[in-house]
Design a protein around this motif. Sequence first.
Motif, PDB file in Angstrom:
ATOM      1  N   ALA A  90      39.874  33.350  37.281  1.00  0.00           N
ATOM      2  CA  ALA A  90      39.261  33.630  35.986  1.00  0.00           C
ATOM      3  C   ALA A  90      37.777  33.309  36.029  1.00  0.00           C
ATOM      4  O   ALA A  90      37.354  32.312  36.623  1.00  0.00           O
ATOM      5  CB  ALA A  90      39.926  32.814  34.889  1.00  0.00           C
ATOM      6  N   SER A  91      36.989  34.151  35.398  1.00  0.00           N
ATOM      7  CA  SER A  91      35.564  33.876  35.267  1.00  0.00           C
ATOM      8  C   SER A  91      35.362  32.749  34.264  1.00  0.00           C
ATOM      9  O   SER A  91      35.951  32.742  33.177  1.00  0.00           O
ATOM     10  CB  SER A  91      34.817  35.128  34.791  1.00  0.00           C
ATOM     11  OG  SER A  91      33.499  34.801  34.383  1.00  0.00           O
TER      12      SER A  91
ATOM     13  N   MET B 294      28.228  41.011  29.248  1.00  0.00           N
ATOM     14  CA  MET B 294      28.057  40.527  30.615  1.00  0.00           C
ATOM     15  C   MET B 294      29.334  40.727  31.433  1.00  0.00           C
ATOM     16  O   MET B 294      29.296  41.256  32.533  1.00  0.00           O
ATOM     17  CB  MET B 294      27.678  39.040  30.599  1.00  0.00           C
ATOM     18  CG  MET B 294      26.312  38.751  29.969  1.00  0.00           C
ATOM     19  SD  MET B 294      24.956  39.613  30.797  1.00  0.00           S
ATOM     20  CE  MET B 294      24.946  38.773  32.371  1.00  0.00           C
ATOM     21  N   GLY B 295      30.482  40.296  30.869  1.00  0.00           N
ATOM     22  CA  GLY B 295      31.727  40.447  31.604  1.00  0.00           C
ATOM     23  C   GLY B 295      32.295  41.849  31.571  1.00  0.00           C
ATOM     24  O   GLY B 295      32.914  42.293  32.532  1.00  0.00           O
ATOM     25  N   GLY B 296      32.068  42.559  30.468  1.00  0.00           N
ATOM     26  CA  GLY B 296      32.633  43.895  30.331  1.00  0.00           C
ATOM     27  C   GLY B 296      31.778  44.993  30.919  1.00  0.00           C
ATOM     28  O   GLY B 296      32.272  46.100  31.159  1.00  0.00           O
TER      29      GLY B 296
ATOM     30  N   GLY C  63      37.818  37.146  31.908  1.00  0.00           N
ATOM     31  CA  GLY C  63      37.437  38.115  32.915  1.00  0.00           C
ATOM     32  C   GLY C  63      38.080  37.702  34.229  1.00  0.00           C
ATOM     33  O   GLY C  63      38.024  36.530  34.611  1.00  0.00           O
ATOM     34  N   ILE C  64      38.723  38.643  34.918  1.00  0.00           N
ATOM     35  CA  ILE C  64      39.497  38.312  36.110  1.00  0.00           C
ATOM     36  C   ILE C  64      38.811  38.873  37.358  1.00  0.00           C
ATOM     37  O   ILE C  64      38.463  40.054  37.431  1.00  0.00           O
ATOM     38  CB  ILE C  64      40.937  38.853  36.001  1.00  0.00           C
ATOM     39  CG1 ILE C  64      41.632  38.221  34.802  1.00  0.00           C
ATOM     40  CG2 ILE C  64      41.711  38.568  37.280  1.00  0.00           C
ATOM     41  CD1 ILE C  64      41.707  36.710  34.829  1.00  0.00           C
ATOM     42  N   ILE C  65      38.652  37.998  38.339  1.00  0.00           N
ATOM     43  CA  ILE C  65      37.962  38.320  39.585  1.00  0.00           C
ATOM     44  C   ILE C  65      38.990  38.547  40.687  1.00  0.00           C
ATOM     45  O   ILE C  65      39.875  37.710  40.892  1.00  0.00           O
ATOM     46  CB  ILE C  65      37.031  37.155  39.997  1.00  0.00           C
ATOM     47  CG1 ILE C  65      36.048  36.821  38.867  1.00  0.00           C
ATOM     48  CG2 ILE C  65      36.317  37.462  41.304  1.00  0.00           C
ATOM     49  CD1 ILE C  65      35.502  35.411  38.951  1.00  0.00           C
TER      50      ILE C  65
ATOM     51  N   GLY D 285      34.255  30.941  39.402  1.00  0.00           N
ATOM     52  CA  GLY D 285      35.650  31.277  39.165  1.00  0.00           C
ATOM     53  C   GLY D 285      36.546  30.064  39.247  1.00  0.00           C
ATOM     54  O   GLY D 285      36.284  29.117  39.998  1.00  0.00           O
ATOM     55  N   ILE D 286      37.619  30.088  38.457  1.00  0.00           N
ATOM     56  CA  ILE D 286      38.599  29.002  38.463  1.00  0.00           C
ATOM     57  C   ILE D 286      39.985  29.617  38.421  1.00  0.00           C
ATOM     58  O   ILE D 286      40.212  30.632  37.753  1.00  0.00           O
ATOM     59  CB  ILE D 286      38.375  28.062  37.255  1.00  0.00           C
ATOM     60  CG1 ILE D 286      39.315  26.850  37.323  1.00  0.00           C
ATOM     61  CG2 ILE D 286      38.541  28.798  35.928  1.00  0.00           C
ATOM     62  CD1 ILE D 286      38.979  25.767  36.304  1.00  0.00           C
ATOM     63  N   ARG D 287      40.927  29.040  39.148  1.00  0.00           N
ATOM     64  CA  ARG D 287      42.289  29.563  39.180  1.00  0.00           C
ATOM     65  C   ARG D 287      43.036  29.170  37.906  1.00  0.00           C
ATOM     66  O   ARG D 287      43.038  27.992  37.519  1.00  0.00           O
ATOM     67  CB  ARG D 287      43.031  29.035  40.406  1.00  0.00           C
ATOM     68  CG  ARG D 287      42.493  29.587  41.728  1.00  0.00           C
ATOM     69  CD  ARG D 287      43.177  28.928  42.915  1.00  0.00           C
ATOM     70  NE  ARG D 287      42.747  29.498  44.185  1.00  0.00           N
ATOM     71  CZ  ARG D 287      41.654  29.107  44.850  1.00  0.00           C
ATOM     72  NH1 ARG D 287      40.890  28.157  44.338  1.00  0.00           N
ATOM     73  NH2 ARG D 287      41.334  29.668  45.998  1.00  0.00           N
ATOM     74  N   VAL D 288      43.650  30.152  37.262  1.00  0.00           N
ATOM     75  CA  VAL D 288      44.452  29.910  36.061  1.00  0.00           C
ATOM     76  C   VAL D 288      45.779  30.649  36.213  1.00  0.00           C
ATOM     77  O   VAL D 288      45.890  31.583  37.008  1.00  0.00           O
ATOM     78  CB  VAL D 288      43.723  30.401  34.786  1.00  0.00           C
ATOM     79  CG1 VAL D 288      42.385  29.698  34.611  1.00  0.00           C
ATOM     80  CG2 VAL D 288      43.550  31.914  34.790  1.00  0.00           C
TER      81      VAL D 288
END
Length: 405
Positions: free
Chosen positions: A197-198, A226-228, A164-166, A152-155
């Motif tokens: 964000a993934s 995968m994400g959905g 995709g949001i974690i 994950g990375i912050r956006v």
Amino acid sequence: MRGGPSVLGIVLAGGEGKRLMPLTADRAKPAVTFGGTYRLVDFVLSNLVNADILRICVLTQYKSHSLDRHVTTTWRMSSLLGNYVTPVPAQQRLGPHWYLGSADAILQSLNLVHDEQPDYIAVFGADHVYRMDPRQMLQQHIENGAGVTVAGIRVPRAEASSFGIITPASDGVQVDSFLEKPADPPGLPGDPGRVYASMGNYLFTTKVLVDALHRDAEDENSVHDMGGSILPMLTERGAAQVYDFTENHVPGETPAEHGYWRDVGTLDSYYDAHMDLISPQPAFNLDNRRWPIYTHSTQLPPARFVAGGIAGESIVSPGCVIRGQVTRSVLSPGVVISEGAVVQGSVLHDNVRIGRGAVVRNAILDKNVDVPPGATIGVNPERDAALYTVSKNGIIALGKGQVVA
């Protein structure tokens, strides 16, 4: 990894890349040229190989010829040690249909997993620009006993609909929810203007992934993504954890480029990522010899600057001949800039020719585009909009071999 856990790399490279048209009109998105001499797929493959993940399958589907050719001619591993990077086309192994989504792509390719019998599977996307050491992510995955760990990375929260949001739990590691491209997700605790964000990079314990894929295949309402599909399923079962990309440290990186990651899915983000390369202190420096990005080196002579030709704040690849003026631009191999021509803030792919006295500004020209003498691109916005593809931010894009008026 010799003497450690066995890891199979699966690179998802089958997307159409519609938002990157016209660059993807004739090729898969991961095969698009980047940074002069690279293809987008080179970044993920370099990260995996530098981390000693040396058995990698690249799953392809749409317009994959140039991608297949690049992988097979460039990424040759030691067969003596059983290492390989191989493209795997869609084969309709489970019936008369192509891949229905990224999860279905892996389901249809489970023969690769059964052949290798890995302890873990790294499922990574093929079209991002970044450096990452997957071993550090794997270490967290093993220590925490997760079923899946997602990078994950912050956006900014305003960009959430692209990812995709974690939503992490209070411990910052367990995943409470995973939403695919939500319109209005909650911000992070203490940082409401940003979201996790993934990055599209997942590490799975093999049994967990195989079980989840079979469960997903039985769900008629699933989008088989995968994400959905897979990540929300494993999140509900409490098996998903997040890996904070800012905790990843790559040998040789500078403080300025730590944590750099670009999703180059649109013309504007693709263009901006190139501008990152040529800034005085690059946000992403291609010259890191401790964590190199590998690619195929063409047999061309060094670039030449003749007849007063100059280039500043630019990347100029082998085989280029510069007789005009180039500033803030990235030139791929074989580009020719004629006398009196001006190129500013542009990305020129292989064998582009700029005629005498022509002007090209804020443009992306795919390979084999020939700009006639005296022609202009990026000078008359109304004319450009009528003739070419123009991005939201005003970047003009011409496809492979497109005729210039």
